[in-house]
Design a protein around this motif. Structure first.
Motif, PDB file in Angstrom:
ATOM      1  N   TYR A 160       7.151  12.738  -1.684  1.00  0.00           N
ATOM      2  CA  TYR A 160       7.479  12.634  -0.257  1.00  0.00           C
ATOM      3  C   TYR A 160       8.545  11.559  -0.090  1.00  0.00           C
ATOM      4  O   TYR A 160       8.322  10.386  -0.377  1.00  0.00           O
ATOM      5  CB  TYR A 160       6.225  12.281   0.535  1.00  0.00           C
ATOM      6  N   HIS A 162      11.240   9.675   2.449  1.00  0.00           N
ATOM      7  CA  HIS A 162      11.450   9.466   3.877  1.00  0.00           C
ATOM      8  C   HIS A 162      11.999   8.077   4.151  1.00  0.00           C
ATOM      9  O   HIS A 162      11.876   7.162   3.327  1.00  0.00           O
ATOM     10  CB  HIS A 162      10.144   9.667   4.648  1.00  0.00           C
ATOM     11  N   HIS A 164      11.770   4.638   6.192  1.00  0.00           N
ATOM     12  CA  HIS A 164      10.673   3.871   6.796  1.00  0.00           C
ATOM     13  C   HIS A 164      11.232   2.606   7.418  1.00  0.00           C
ATOM     14  O   HIS A 164      12.021   1.889   6.793  1.00  0.00           O
ATOM     15  CB  HIS A 164       9.633   3.507   5.734  1.00  0.00           C
ATOM     16  N   PRO A 197      15.008  13.578   7.865  1.00  0.00           N
ATOM     17  CA  PRO A 197      13.610  13.946   8.067  1.00  0.00           C
ATOM     18  C   PRO A 197      12.798  13.600   6.821  1.00  0.00           C
ATOM     19  O   PRO A 197      13.350  13.466   5.730  1.00  0.00           O
ATOM     20  CB  PRO A 197      13.673  15.464   8.273  1.00  0.00           C
ATOM     21  N   GLY A 198      11.500  13.433   6.991  1.00  0.00           N
ATOM     22  CA  GLY A 198      10.638  13.270   5.827  1.00  0.00           C
ATOM     23  C   GLY A 198      10.536  14.594   5.087  1.00  0.00           C
ATOM     24  O   GLY A 198      10.245  15.630   5.698  1.00  0.00           O
TER      25      GLY A 198
END
Length: 372
Positions: A160, A162, A164, A197-198
């Protein structure tokens, strides 16, 4: 199509593209790679419909053209040719055939029409940023071991990736978990990544990318949308579909109140875990850690093999505690810790344990305990 290429250059590129091709294919064209000769270069493309790779290799082009040939057959032939050989490829020697010549060796390989090969359509990838190859290798190495292989939980079958933000701190985070352990690492947020986007990058794409950037020194250009991601570097473009699913809220499983802190020499600890785990059963691979002030005892037992214990010096000042772990999961994490020591924060025998690397504050690992 007619071209001449040095065997080493051809083998290196074939090694990259053929690994994308599945050994068993129900669709014949997917067993082939597309080879195109034009503009003083040989372009090779392979795909499994989810993942594709295009690589450019300098070559002497006598006549431009394109065809498709069996990937693994061509790779095996070139691999067995003598070093330094000049390989001549002639795609016009016969209809449906590709001629290959090196020294006195001659081959004629069956081909399929170029038109049958699936179009590799990257599409619009609006988010673009660069990551140094060294940092990309570290990101993959410190998370990929925790990727799940359980197909029913497909949303865990990748990393994953993304952006942060916490206060003024901004980072590019990579997270992987299989439900038993979790790995998280972060890098400084690259320019262009803030609005990404993640996304969940599939396990196969991660593995192929890691092999391809093994010896790359420059930067990897990452481009992505909600459904696809590409990695470009040197003369290679790797493109993959993303996993269509929602990654779980991993923040919920990262403990924040673990107050029992163990600091132990990483190398000695890893060797001790490996040693006592020799006795544990193949199914559970369990080892027990018994902690008391300044002291760590590792033990394992199984009805068929007996028992084993080893004692280590450690920094620990909390209440005595006994906790069990899967030895293989524990060793996987310890291998990724760069510093001389490992820091382990515990709560109790049933709660998630937090492991940190004092030499790398950007890396964090969570390990679920097991009953022993």
């Amino acid at each position: 199509m007619k071209l001449t290429i040095e065997r080493g250059a051809l083998l290196r590129s074939l090694g990259h593209v053929q690994s994308v091709v599945e050994r068993r294919n129900t669709i014949p064209i997917l067993s082939n790679i597309l080879i195109e000769g034009s503009k003083e270069a040989l372009h090779m493309t392979a795909t499994d419909m989810d993942l594709s790779i295009v690589e450019r290799t300098p070559a002497s082009i006598g006549q431009a053209g394109a065809t498709t040939v069996p990937a693994h057959t061509l790779y095996d032939i070139v691999r067995k040719l003598p070093e330094g050989a000049q390989v001549e490829i002639d795609g016009a020697s016969d209809a449906g055939q590709l001629g290959l010549r090196a020294g006195r060796a001659r081959f004629s390989l069956a081909t399929l029409p170029r038109e049958d090969f699936p179009a590799v359509n990257v599409g619009d990838l609006p988010h673009r940023f660069h990551v140094p190859a060294e940092e990309m290798r570290a990101l993959i190495d410190r998370t990929s071991f925790a990727i799940s292989t359980e197909e029913t939980r497909y949303y865990l079958n990748g990393i994953y990736l993304h952006a942060h933000t916490q206060g003024k701190a901004k980072a590019l985070r990579a997270v992987a978990t299989d439900g038993h352990r979790l790995a998280r690492i972060e890098l400084g947020l690259p320019s262009g990544a803030a609005e990404m986007p993640g996304v969940i990058v599939p396990r196969k794409a991660v593995a192929e990318l890691r092999k391809l950037i093994e010896e790359i020194d420059g930067a990897v250009e990452v481009a992505l949308s909600d459904t696809r991601i590409s990695f470009a570097f040197a003369d290679v473009l790797l493109t993959s579909k993303l996993i269509d699913g929602s990654f779980p809220d991993y923040h919920r499983v990262i403990p924040t109140g673990n107050d029992k802190l163990l600091t132990v020499d990483r190398k000695s600890f890893m060797e001790a875990v490996d040693l006592v785990a020799t006795i544990s059963s193949e199914k559970s691979r369990a080892v027990k850690l018994s902690l008391k002030e300044g002291h760590l005892t590792l033990s394992a037992s199984s009805p068929e093999n007996g028992t084993a214990t080893e004692e280590l010096e450690a920094s620990y000042a909390g209440q005595p505690i006994e906790i069990g772990f899967n030895s293989r999961y524990l060793i996987d994490i310890l291998r990724q810790i760069q510093g001389d020591n490992a820091e382990i924060a515990l709560a109790d025998a049933a709660s998630p344990t937090l492991m940190k690397d004092p030499a790398n504050g950007a890396a964090l690992y969570v390990l679920m305990p097991m009953r022993v």
